[in-house]
Design a protein around this motif. Structure first.
Motif, PDB file in Angstrom:
ATOM      1  N   CYS A 247       0.857  -1.348  -0.083  1.00  0.00           N
ATOM      2  CA  CYS A 247       0.068  -0.121  -0.102  1.00  0.00           C
ATOM      3  C   CYS A 247       0.826   1.410   0.117  1.00  0.00           C
ATOM      4  CB  CYS A 247      -1.031  -0.112   1.260  1.00  0.00           C
ATOM      5  SG  CYS A 247      -2.042   1.459   1.031  1.00  0.00           S
ATOM      6  N   VAL A 248       0.627   2.056  -0.834  1.00  0.00           N
ATOM      7  CA  VAL A 248       1.283   3.611  -0.999  1.00  0.00           C
ATOM      8  C   VAL A 248       0.240   4.512  -0.703  1.00  0.00           C
ATOM      9  CG1 VAL A 248       2.407   5.017  -2.420  1.00  0.00           C
ATOM     10  CG2 VAL A 248       2.887   2.516  -2.726  1.00  0.00           C
ATOM     11  N   VAL A 249       0.663   5.723   0.151  1.00  0.00           N
ATOM     12  CA  VAL A 249      -0.421   6.612   0.479  1.00  0.00           C
ATOM     13  C   VAL A 249       0.581   7.952   0.063  1.00  0.00           C
ATOM     14  CG1 VAL A 249      -1.394   5.394   2.489  1.00  0.00           C
ATOM     15  CG2 VAL A 249       0.649   6.971   2.727  1.00  0.00           C
ATOM     16  N   THR A 250      -0.321   8.953  -0.138  1.00  0.00           N
ATOM     17  CA  THR A 250       0.086  10.483  -0.251  1.00  0.00           C
ATOM     18  C   THR A 250      -0.540  11.194   0.928  1.00  0.00           C
ATOM     19  OG1 THR A 250      -1.559  11.222  -1.962  1.00  0.00           O
ATOM     20  CG2 THR A 250       0.532  10.241  -2.532  1.00  0.00           C
ATOM     21  N   ALA A 251       0.265  12.093   1.701  1.00  0.00           N
ATOM     22  CA  ALA A 251      -0.447  12.864   2.601  1.00  0.00           C
ATOM     23  C   ALA A 251      -0.112  14.143   2.922  1.00  0.00           C
ATOM     24  CB  ALA A 251       0.295  12.181   4.012  1.00  0.00           C
ATOM     25  N   VAL A 252      -0.598  15.064   3.511  1.00  0.00           N
ATOM     26  CA  VAL A 252      -0.254  16.674   3.590  1.00  0.00           C
ATOM     27  C   VAL A 252      -0.211  16.840   5.006  1.00  0.00           C
ATOM     28  CG1 VAL A 252      -2.634  17.214   3.742  1.00  0.00           C
ATOM     29  CG2 VAL A 252      -1.040  18.790   3.131  1.00  0.00           C
ATOM     30  N   ALA A 253       0.948  17.843   5.144  1.00  0.00           N
ATOM     31  CA  ALA A 253       1.115  18.381   6.598  1.00  0.00           C
ATOM     32  C   ALA A 253      -0.100  18.530   7.269  1.00  0.00           C
ATOM     33  CB  ALA A 253       2.425  19.329   6.655  1.00  0.00           C
ATOM     34  N   ASN A 254      -0.460  18.265   8.626  1.00  0.00           N
ATOM     35  CA  ASN A 254      -1.432  18.605   9.444  1.00  0.00           C
ATOM     36  C   ASN A 254      -1.097  18.606  10.806  1.00  0.00           C
ATOM     37  OD1 ASN A 254      -4.461  19.131   8.860  1.00  0.00           O
ATOM     38  ND2 ASN A 254      -4.562  17.202  10.681  1.00  0.00           N
ATOM     39  N   PRO A 255      -0.230  19.502  11.183  1.00  0.00           N
ATOM     40  CA  PRO A 255       0.067  19.549  12.578  1.00  0.00           C
ATOM     41  C   PRO A 255      -0.778  19.590  13.666  1.00  0.00           C
ATOM     42  CG  PRO A 255       1.409  21.203  10.994  1.00  0.00           C
ATOM     43  CD  PRO A 255      -0.063  20.776  10.519  1.00  0.00           C
ATOM     44  N   ALA A 256      -1.951  20.283  13.544  1.00  0.00           N
ATOM     45  CA  ALA A 256      -2.842  20.334  14.396  1.00  0.00           C
ATOM     46  C   ALA A 256      -3.899  19.282  14.294  1.00  0.00           C
ATOM     47  CB  ALA A 256      -3.355  21.671  14.805  1.00  0.00           C
TER      48      ALA A 256
END
Length: 261
Positions: A247-256
């Motif tokens: 499985c491969v994912v893409t993700a975006v920074a979400n600090p909170a």
């Protein structure tokens, strides 16, 4: 698997979420793993066939949704002799919230010979007995989770998962849906760091050489790369007898915690 309460109740064409269908990011948000599971369920029911292997499932999670009733519609894109392609659209009253795309390949004769890049079986056996209580902040995962490595520490992270509840009503969770549900954990496993999870996934792509056997699905994080708030991660997926796919994912920074996409 417990039959105490399914995540969704079928009412006509709608799937009504129960309280434990919530996301860890917000108490009034549907969990993305369940949307992938619903897409897999609908695709399997409408387009599955003996002898055709669900070899790929891509789930795009591009819009958060409150805890609203869900509908899933599928479309057959291509039906050939050895390949079938179908799409799924997941919607609420607020519009489309996710979509899925599946590739099914026909079983055939396995080629002889050794493959140089073959993935070995890992040395972790499925756990026996009840799972330990697992909490992520103020959220308790509504599935069994055995953490086999330090959270976010260097090296491959490893977990076993097992579903606790049916997805819809009292339907048994099929092997394909089980794999689709487990695959969403590729994001926290590959993107975690020692002080928590700073990325939220926008999609995941599950590829399967075969369906999982038994209730347990294991995941081993095998890669992470990120720059300027964009990340990609990958895991190898296992069952008790060996590797089943990736499985491969893409993700975006979400600090909170709790911020929306």
């Amino acid at each position: 698997m417990s039959t105490t309460s399914a995540f969704f109740t079928q009412k006509g064409d709608e799937l009504v979420p129960e309280p434990h269908a919530r996301s860890p990011w917000s108490p009034d948000m549907l969990h993305g793993r369940l949307l992938g599971g619903l897409a897999a369920r609908a695709l399997e029911q409408a387009h599955g066939e003996p002898g055709l292997q669900f070899a790929r499932l891509t789930v795009d999670l591009f819009r958060n949704s409150p805890m609203l009733p869900v509908t899933v519609e599928t479309t057959l894109v291509r039906d050939g002799r050895r390949i079938r392609v179908a799409d799924a659209v997941v919607s609420t009253a607020q519009g489309v919230i996710a979509r899925g795309s599946a590739v099914l390949l026909r079983h055939g004769q396995q080629p002889d010979g050794e493959r140089g890049a073959a993935t070995p079986a890992w040395d972790e056996q499925p756990p026996s007995g009840p799972a330990p209580e697992a909490r992520r902040g103020g959220w308790t995962p509504p599935f069994d989770l055995w953490q086999l490595s330090g959270w976010g520490l260097p090296g491959p992270g490893r977990v076993w998962t097992r579903e606790k509840y049916p997805l819809v009503d009292d339907e048994p969770v099929s092997p394909f849906v089980r794999a689709a549900l487990a695959a969403d954990f590729a994001s926290p496993l590959s993107n975690a760091q020692s002080d928590g999870l700073r990325f939220i996934n926008a999609d995941y792509t599950l590829t399967l050489a075969r369906l999982p056997e038994g209730e347990h699905v294991g995941l081993e994080a095998t890669g992470h790369a990120s720059a300027q708030g964009v990340a990609t991660g990958q895991v190898t997926m296992h069952d008790a007898t060996g590797p089943i796919g990736f499985c491969v994912v893409t993700a975006v920074a979400n600090p909170a915690m709790g911020r929306t996409r």
